[in-house]
Design an enzyme around this catalytic site. Structure first.
Site, short mmCIF file in Angstrom:
data_model
loop_
_atom_site.label_atom_id
_atom_site.label_comp_id
_atom_site.label_asym_id
_atom_site.label_seq_id
_atom_site.Cartn_x
_atom_site.Cartn_y
_atom_site.Cartn_z
CB CYS A 120 70.75 57.73 -22.35
SG CYS A 120 69.33 57.85 -23.46
NE ARG B 89 73.48 59.88 -24.06
CZ ARG B 89 73.71 60.45 -22.88
NH1 ARG B 89 74.94 60.40 -22.37
NH2 ARG B 89 72.74 61.06 -22.23
CG ASP C 27 73.40 64.33 -24.23
OD1 ASP C 27 72.94 64.09 -25.37
OD2 ASP C 27 72.75 64.88 -23.34
P1 4NP Z 1 69.93 61.05 -24.76
O1 4NP Z 1 70.11 62.56 -25.29
O2 4NP Z 1 70.02 61.12 -23.25
O3 4NP Z 1 71.09 60.33 -25.36
O4 4NP Z 1 68.59 60.58 -25.26
C1 4NP Z 1 69.29 63.60 -24.85
C2 4NP Z 1 68.05 63.78 -25.44
C3 4NP Z 1 67.24 64.83 -25.05
C4 4NP Z 1 67.67 65.69 -24.05
C5 4NP Z 1 68.90 65.50 -23.46
C6 4NP Z 1 69.71 64.45 -23.85
N1 4NP Z 1 66.85 66.76 -23.66
O5 4NP Z 1 67.31 67.59 -22.84
O6 4NP Z 1 65.71 66.87 -24.12
#
Ligand code: 4NP
Length: 167
Positions: free
Chosen positions: A14, A20, A131
């Site tokens: 991800c 995720r 997300d």
């Molecule tokens: P992930 O969610 O891609 O599902 O881990 C996110 C976690 C952190 C960030 C963006 C999406 N961020 O911008 O820090």
């Protein structure tokens, strides 16, 4: 070769690797252990961004996971070019993840290894795992619903030997 006689290597990807993909990683490991298949499959996860390298999953994701019996204790990793060699299947959560992964494979040498996680969801019809990072608890619960759905199917396909054979 029978997939169960050779270790299958799965990488979930991800953006941040704190919501995720570590959820997919933890759910998959839990299901594999339940089926006695944890020695047959290597599971890991990574992010296309490096913001959260070495971090535990987001607290909200961990709490939602624990309520369902999943311990989410992965430490954040950054997706690297070598991962194309190190894994048999790279399961991305959304189209942006796919674009970022493809940037490291400009010749599309590894295109058959990269798939959308949602292709394995049998109870939900959707193209991407949304997300949840800026969302609320229901968004995290929904991610886990999708992870349980897709990981169930992944385990079924590992057991019947069809996971790495079809596209
Ligand atoms: P992930 O969610 O891609 O599902 O881990 C996110 C976690 C952190 C960030 C963006 C999406 N961020 O911008 O820090």
């Amino acid at each position: 070769m029978n997939q169960l006689s050779q270790k299958t290597r799965l990488l979930f990807v991800c953006l941040g690797n704190i919501c995720r993909s570590p959820a997919a990683d933890g759910v998959m490991q839990h299901f594999l252990k339940r089926e006695g298949l944890d020695q047959n499959v290597l599971v890991d996860s990574a992010g296309t961004a490096d913001y959260h390298v070495n971090s535990l999953p987001d607290k909200r994701m961990r709490q939602c996971g624990l309520k369902r019996g999943f311990t989410l204790d992965h430490r954040g990793k950054h997706f690297k070019k070598e991962d194309f060699d190190n894994f048999d299947l790279i399961l991305v959560m959304d189209k942006d993840n796919l674009r970022q992964v493809q940037l490291l494979d400009p010749q599309r040498e590894f295109k058959d290894k990269v798939r959308f996680f949602t292709e394995f969801c049998t109870q939900h019809q959707l193209n991407e795992v949304p997300d949840p990072y800026t969302g609320d608890e229901s968004d995290f619960e929904y991610v886990l619903d999708l992870m349980e759905d897709g990981c169930n199917e992944l385990v079924r396909r590992i057991k019947d030997g069809t996971l790495l054979k079809s596209n």
